[in-house]
Design a protein around this motif. Structure first.
Motif, mmCIF file in Angstrom:
data_model
loop_
_atom_site.group_PDB
_atom_site.id
_atom_site.type_symbol
_atom_site.label_atom_id
_atom_site.label_comp_id
_atom_site.label_asym_id
_atom_site.label_seq_id
_atom_site.Cartn_x
_atom_site.Cartn_y
_atom_site.Cartn_z
ATOM 1 N N ILE A 199 -0.739 8.652 2.096
ATOM 2 C CA ILE A 199 -1.480 8.877 0.862
ATOM 3 C C ILE A 199 -1.341 10.318 0.413
ATOM 4 C CG2 ILE A 199 -3.813 8.987 -0.112
ATOM 5 C CD1 ILE A 199 -4.440 6.513 1.671
ATOM 6 N N CYS A 223 0.817 -1.214 0.000
ATOM 7 C CA CYS A 223 0.000 0.000 0.000
ATOM 8 C C CYS A 223 0.849 1.261 0.000
ATOM 9 C CB CYS A 223 -0.915 0.017 1.224
ATOM 10 S SG CYS A 223 -2.264 -1.160 1.133
ATOM 11 N N LEU A 248 -9.442 7.107 -0.034
ATOM 12 C CA LEU A 248 -8.349 6.162 -0.227
ATOM 13 C C LEU A 248 -7.881 5.578 1.108
ATOM 14 C CD1 LEU A 248 -6.239 7.876 -3.032
ATOM 15 C CD2 LEU A 248 -7.969 6.086 -3.244
ATOM 16 N N PHE A 292 -0.726 3.035 -4.068
ATOM 17 C CA PHE A 292 -1.285 4.375 -4.189
ATOM 18 C C PHE A 292 -0.530 5.228 -5.203
ATOM 19 C CE2 PHE A 292 -2.856 2.758 -0.177
ATOM 20 C CZ PHE A 292 -4.215 2.903 -0.408
#
Length: 500
Positions: free
Chosen positions: A243, A169, A283, A265
């Motif tokens: 993020i 991630c 997100l 991401f």
């Protein structure tokens, strides 16, 4: 005083009459009124709530009993049907080319993951949110991630835990919170917190207003009442910072040339995902559900499940070591690829049998056909006419039912990897659905299989770590509670392993 009493009596009478009218409507006038099932289950959601909350995740076994009494299609609450028929699974969990499929909004309420692609109700919006993620989790995408898996597997040997999905991630330079495996206690609060939340899902599903009220309670009050939530709060803050950092154009430009460090991401930022679907807070919901699914649900649970049987059954361990001898010779300098591990038949048989009996998601996964009715075979109502399932009706099937059919898997509750070797009845593959099917199947199937294969190969290769079970027996892995994910007896301390 008299006016107050009269108002109370009037209000009480209204509640009684409304409740009575609601029950009569559900039993006799609802579009589902003609479907078989227990009248109490059809009349009120309290029936399901009793089994799932007060009896601790036991409704799945009551549904199993109802199927035995009423047949393959059963009304299990006022709004939902359950089907227990392996031949019909692909008619419920369909691909987009066959028909649109919506998510049941009442399913998994209260776990604060609204906005993630998994809990997106509308079919078209779900596709818009999921499609940009699919290339990253494809087989080709997993091959690109193999260096990350190998690095984590090497660390696993010293920490006996993994944290791959976090790296997937957020990328390599996660300087905000550190990897799970770098925490002294492996961030066990995260694991405990996820399980605690899942135990309370029946409360929020049965009383959705509570979830809305909880969303207005100040965070510091919630954390005092629920200290384990500190872990969720910490991970959410880490995700939001990472993020936001990833989405900054400067950092994105810097990482375009270092493909190994490109995270999910970064992939989203460079994908064709509409700008409307990229708000950092949405997100974050994707990050939370990927972290939960990738660390607690399938991967960790399956590895622990398989480990128990490998260590408790010496003949399984001996066969696995013999198969791993050549491919793992030279580890960690020589690293097997996922494709090489896929070709190890006994290793894959152990994984299949572990997934079969650990179910992935044990709970039924209701799906809705928003536009078209569904005809269940030749199902007829008492007057003899065909009765299709109306559009907008949640219909679910459970991997637990699919994986324990005795005619497909003889002695279904026995762990027997050998059933997956040699000539295999096609029905075994038909019934095998730990990652579900259709347009809403598990996004991370390839990553999960790569992780599980490599971790088991590293842990149980010849001349590897000397491991043994410690104060653990079969009751610590056999599922007897359905809290979305299967759980053993509530007194279990889990699979405990001793390093010699």
């Amino acid at each position: 005083m008299e006016a107050t009493i009269n108002l109370t009596v009037l209000l009480d009478a209204f509640i009684v009459l409304y409740s009575l009218g609601l029950v009569i409507h559900r039993l006799y006038f609802s579009p589902l009124a003609k479907f078989p099932g227990a009248k109490l289950a059809a009349a009120t959601g309290w029936y399901e709530f009793y089994f799932d909350y007060w009896k601790s995740g036991k409704y799945i076994f009551e549904i199993e009993r109802m199927h035995q009494v009423y047949g393959p299609i059963v009304r299990i609450n006022p709004h939902e049907l359950s089907i227990h028929d392996p031949d019909f699974y692909n008619e419920i969990y369909v691909t987009e080319s066959k028909r649109r499929t919506s998510h049941y909004d009442a399913f998994a309420q209260g776990i604060e993951l609204d906005g993630s692609h998994i809990l997106t109700v509308d079919h078209n919006l779900h596709r818009k949110r999921r499609k940009p993620l699919e290339p990253f989790f494809s087989r080709a995408g997993i091959v690109r991630l193999e260096p990350v898996l190998v690095e984590m597997a090497r660390k696993l040997e010293s920490r006996l835990r993994h944290d791959i999905i976090r790296r997937v991630c957020f990328g390599k330079d996660d300087d905000v919170g550190g990897l799970f495996m770098d925490q002294p206690d492996f961030l066990s609060d995260w694991y405990n917190m996820i399980h605690s939340i899942l135990k309370y899902v029946p409360v929020f599903s049965g009383f959705p207003l509570l979830a809305k009220i909880a969303s207005y309670i100040p965070e510091f009050i919630l954390l005092k009442a629920f200290p384990q939530g500190q872990s969720l709060n910490r991970q959410e803050n880490v995700a939001l910072q990472r993020i936001t950092y990833v989405m900054s154009s400067k950092k994105t430009a810097q990482l375009k040339d270092t493909r190994r460090d490109v995270s999910l991401f970064h992939h989203i930022v460079e994908s064709d995902m509409p700008e409307s679907e990229r708000p950092p807070k949405r997100l974050v919901q994707e990050a939370k559900i990927l972290l939960a699914a990738g660390t607690v649900v399938t991967t960790t649970h399956t590895i622990a499940f398989a480990s128990y049987y490998i260590l408790a059954r010496l003949e399984i361990k001996a066969k696995l070591e013999a198969e791993l001898r050549d491919v793992m010779d030279g580890w960690p300098e020589k690293v097997p690829t996922f494709r090489e591990l896929e070709r190890l038949q006994y290793l894959q048989a152990i994984i299949k049998e572990s997934l079969r009996l650990s179910y992935g998601i044990m709970h039924r996964l209701p799906r809705i056909s928003p536009d078209l009715p569904i005809q269940y075979k030749d199902f007829t109502i008492p007057c003899g006419a065909n009765k299709p399932i109306p559009p907008q009706t949640p219909v679910g099937m459970s991997a637990y039912f699919m994986h324990t059919v005795p005619t497909v898997y003889p002695e279904p509750m026995i762990f027997r990897p050998e059933r997956w070797l040699g000539a295999i009845d096609p029905a075994m593959h038909r019934n095998y659905v730990p990652f579900t099917r259709g347009s809403r199947n598990c996004l991370g199937i390839n990553l999960a299989m790569a992780e599980i294969s490599l971790v088991l190969a590293v842990l149980y290769r010849p001349n590897g770590l000397k491991l043994g079970v410690y104060e653990t027996d079969e009751t610590d892995v056999i599922a007897v509670h359905d809290f979305m994910i299967p759980m053993p007896k509530l007194t279990s301390k889990g699979v405990r392993i001793l390093i010699h």
